[in-house]
Design a protein around this motif. Structure first.
Motif, PDB file in Angstrom:
ATOM      1  N   GLY A  45      46.177  33.064  35.548  1.00  0.00           N
ATOM      2  CA  GLY A  45      47.258  32.674  34.644  1.00  0.00           C
ATOM      3  C   GLY A  45      48.207  33.832  34.397  1.00  0.00           C
ATOM      4  N   PHE A  46      47.646  35.026  34.226  1.00  0.00           N
ATOM      5  CA  PHE A  46      48.473  36.221  34.048  1.00  0.00           C
ATOM      6  C   PHE A  46      49.299  36.493  35.294  1.00  0.00           C
ATOM      7  N   LEU A 210      50.343  46.078  37.858  1.00  0.00           N
ATOM      8  CA  LEU A 210      49.513  45.116  37.133  1.00  0.00           C
ATOM      9  C   LEU A 210      49.075  43.964  38.044  1.00  0.00           C
ATOM     10  N   ILE A 211      49.983  43.510  38.909  1.00  0.00           N
ATOM     11  CA  ILE A 211      49.598  42.485  39.877  1.00  0.00           C
ATOM     12  C   ILE A 211      48.532  43.035  40.817  1.00  0.00           C
ATOM     13  N   GLY A 212      48.655  44.323  41.160  1.00  0.00           N
ATOM     14  CA  GLY A 212      47.636  44.947  41.982  1.00  0.00           C
ATOM     15  C   GLY A 212      46.275  44.930  41.322  1.00  0.00           C
ATOM     16  N   VAL A 213      46.228  45.102  40.002  1.00  0.00           N
ATOM     17  CA  VAL A 213      44.960  45.024  39.281  1.00  0.00           C
ATOM     18  C   VAL A 213      44.358  43.621  39.391  1.00  0.00           C
ATOM     19  N   VAL A 214      45.219  42.593  39.330  1.00  0.00           N
ATOM     20  CA  VAL A 214      44.733  41.214  39.404  1.00  0.00           C
ATOM     21  C   VAL A 214      44.150  40.919  40.786  1.00  0.00           C
ATOM     22  N   THR A 218      41.128  38.431  42.083  1.00  0.00           N
ATOM     23  CA  THR A 218      41.211  37.489  43.190  1.00  0.00           C
ATOM     24  C   THR A 218      40.038  37.666  44.150  1.00  0.00           C
ATOM     25  N   LEU A 219      39.713  38.894  44.481  1.00  0.00           N
ATOM     26  CA  LEU A 219      38.630  39.155  45.425  1.00  0.00           C
ATOM     27  C   LEU A 219      37.277  38.768  44.851  1.00  0.00           C
TER      28      LEU A 219
END
Length: 574
Positions: A45-46, A210-214, A218-219
């Motif tokens: 969602g983020f 921040l997307i990289g943290v998400v 995902t993994l």
């Protein structure tokens, strides 16, 4: 809640008859987040909300600050059409195996790919100066929006796939919205606060991080296996279904219409963002909207509706349907079936069920959010450049205080829906945003009426205790009314569309209809930007308020249609 199987097999004892109730509220959220799929849903969602906030709203604050004119900002806001047209490529996301990445999961592979592309897109934005190279900047913005819209398709499918008894889809949807709202604050309020203290390129690099943290989420997320054989479109191969040649013809007409509309918009965007040629007048958004806007609407709405009506007519003609099961299978046929279900079948079912009433329904859907969708992308330039509020002030008022007002509006919409019924609440939701536009027109002209109402209600004295001056109070009052109004409208409209769709095509039909709500608004943003430059904000706010009257008329017509159907149904039962 106990399952049906549990209820049927449990012994008839008082303990079995009264199972322990499922936790609610924060207790349920806390319990759900102990499960991996629920926690991953929060991250997804983020990941969905952050790029939307950065590309559709915050990006315009950056462009306004470096002096990009509002007409160009309006054209660039058409990248939002990616979210309107995402159902077009949803069959590809659903069925295509990504090389190498596919091994990590059916949905996760697409989510991961989109996240990587978004990181690269934000890095490209950070490396480009929009004041001197707006064309390259627009390309990176479009790529990022396309990846974000595609991620939404994969995330929506993931949410439905992994839902189970312990984490039902309703709970996952609520957690998704929670993550989305957090991202709206981060991509809106926090981004503006950071931009007041560092450069815009650095802000977007941090957001890419921040997307990289998400990606870690995902993994770690669970996923579902692909079906071993094609089962989605078996109905199209059964006797009584429209023959493949007629389906192919219908799909070809609709597909060509959509492709023409998309190509026309993209071509004009490219011409608008090119360097001006000396002696050649620049392209006009107003001229484009006047000449091509009606044809774009005709190609994307009227043509599919006409084709849908024709397919319904053909299904009742001898020789146009299958007499025996169609056993032919090929990758091309599978792809065509997916596109047919995405583009033709939903409207065909709607036209068959509603008859001529489908024109009223589509007219209402196209116009309901018009009066606030048109200018929404210009909110930040309006606050920052026109009214000269600081980034911190706008961040608090719009993306912190404003989000709470939106949540209040959504809650009021649910309450009104329960107390007054569906159509009265929808009518209220159509009227209030019109009044909100007049509030913003008053704000643009100094806020004399807002000040009078604020003093009459005692708000100046109350908010003065918290350190807010009259100028800040005007902004808070305008945003409060607007967000509460659109919150009520949004809650009512989502409930309406959820009720109008067929259970047979719930996901596809809802995606298609919800996409239409953004279509006219997205096209109108281009001409709105030029109008803001020429006529000023107050005048355009009043124009868009007048446009909202069309939605009120369509709601009244739909109310009459629904009431008539209810009377006919009641008379039939009697």
């Amino acid at each position: 809640m106990a399952s049906t199987a549990d209820t049927n097999t449990a012994p008839a004892t008082p303990a079995a008859a009264a199972p322990a109730p499922r936790p609610k509220g924060w207790k349920l959220l806390k319990l759900a987040l102990r499960k991996r799929k629920s926690a991953c849903m929060l991250g997804f969602g983020f990941s969905s909300g952050l790029p939307y906030a950065l590309l559709i709203g915050t990006l315009n604050a950056w462009l306004g600050e470096v002096g990009v004119n509002l007409a160009t900002i309006g054209v660039l806001s058409w990248i939002g059409l990616s979210y309107s047209f995402k159902f077009l490529w949803s069959p590809l996301v659903d069925r295509f195996h990504l090389p190498l990445l596919d091994r990590i999961g059916r949905r996760k592979s697409w989510i991961l790919l989109c996240q990587v592309v978004m990181i690269a897109g934000f890095a490209g934005l950070a490396a480009t100066n929009p004041a001197t190279d707006i064309g390259t900047f627009a390309i990176f913005a479009f790529i990022s929006a396309l990846a974000s819209a595609t991620q939404d398709v994969a995330v929506d499918a993931w949410r439905i796939d992994v839902a189970d008894e312990d984490t039902p889809v309703e709970l996952l949807s609520a957690i998704y919205q929670f993550g989305y709202r957090i991202a709206s604050i981060v991509g809106g309020a926090l981004a503006l606060v950071l931009a007041a203290r560092m450069s815009w390129p650095l802000v977007y690099l941090l957001m890419a991080g921040l997307i990289g943290v998400v990606i870690v989420v995902t993994l770690r997320a669970p996923d579902t296996d692909r079906p071993e054989r094609e089962t989605l479109h078996l109905a199209l191969a059964q006797p009584g279904a429209l023959a493949p040649r007629y389906r192919a013809l219908a799909l070809g007409v609709v597909g060509l219409s959509w492709l023409w509309a998309i190509a026309t918009i993209v071509r004009f965007m490219a011409s608008m963002l090119h360097e001006p040629v000396p002696g050649v007048p620049p392209p006009s958004v107003a001229d484009f909207t006047k000449l091509y806007g009606p044809w774009v609407i005709f190609a994307t709405v009227a043509v599919p509706l006409i084709v849908a009506a024709m397919t319904n007519w053909l299904r009742h003609r001898p020789g146009s349907t299958l007499n025996e099961p169609d056993t032919h299978a090929s990758p091309l046929r599978t792809a065509a079936n997916h596109l047919y279900v995405a583009l033709v079948a939903p409207l065909a079912e709607l036209a068959s069920r509603l008859g001529w009433g489908v024109l009223i329904v589509l007219g209402m859907i196209l116009t309901y959010t018009l009066c606030y969708n048109i200018w929404g992308s210009f909110a930040f330039p309006f606050y920052l450049e026109e009214l000269k509020y600081t980034k911190d002030e706008v961040a608090f008022a719009s993306k912190v205080f404003g989000i709470f007002m939106t949540i209040l509006g959504i809650s009021l919409g649910g309450y009104l829906f329960a107390r007054l019924g569906r159509m009265p609440t929808i009518l209220i939701g159509a009227i209030l945003p019109i009044l909100g536009n007049f509030v913003y027109a008053d704000l643009a002209e100094g806020g004399a009426n807002i000040d009078a109402i604020g003093r009459g209600l005692g708000l100046h004295a109350l908010l003065g205790l918290f350190g807010f001056d009259d100028r800040m109070l005007r902004l808070l009052m305008a945003i409060s009314f607007e967000n509460i109004s659109t919150g009520i409208a949004g809650a009512a409209f989502v409930a309406y569309m959820s009720g109008i769709v067929s259970r047979q095509y719930t996901a596809v039909q809802y995606a298609l209809l919800s996409s239409l709500t953004f279509l006219i608004g997205s096209l109108g943003r281009g001409i709105a930007g030029e109008a803001f430059d020429q006529y000023g904000y107050a005048t355009v706010f009043r124009w868009t308020a007048a446009a909202g009257l069309v939605a009120v008329v369509m709601v009244l017509l739909e109310w009459m249609r629904v009431s008539r159907e209810a009377r006919i149904t009641a008379a039939t039962r009697d």
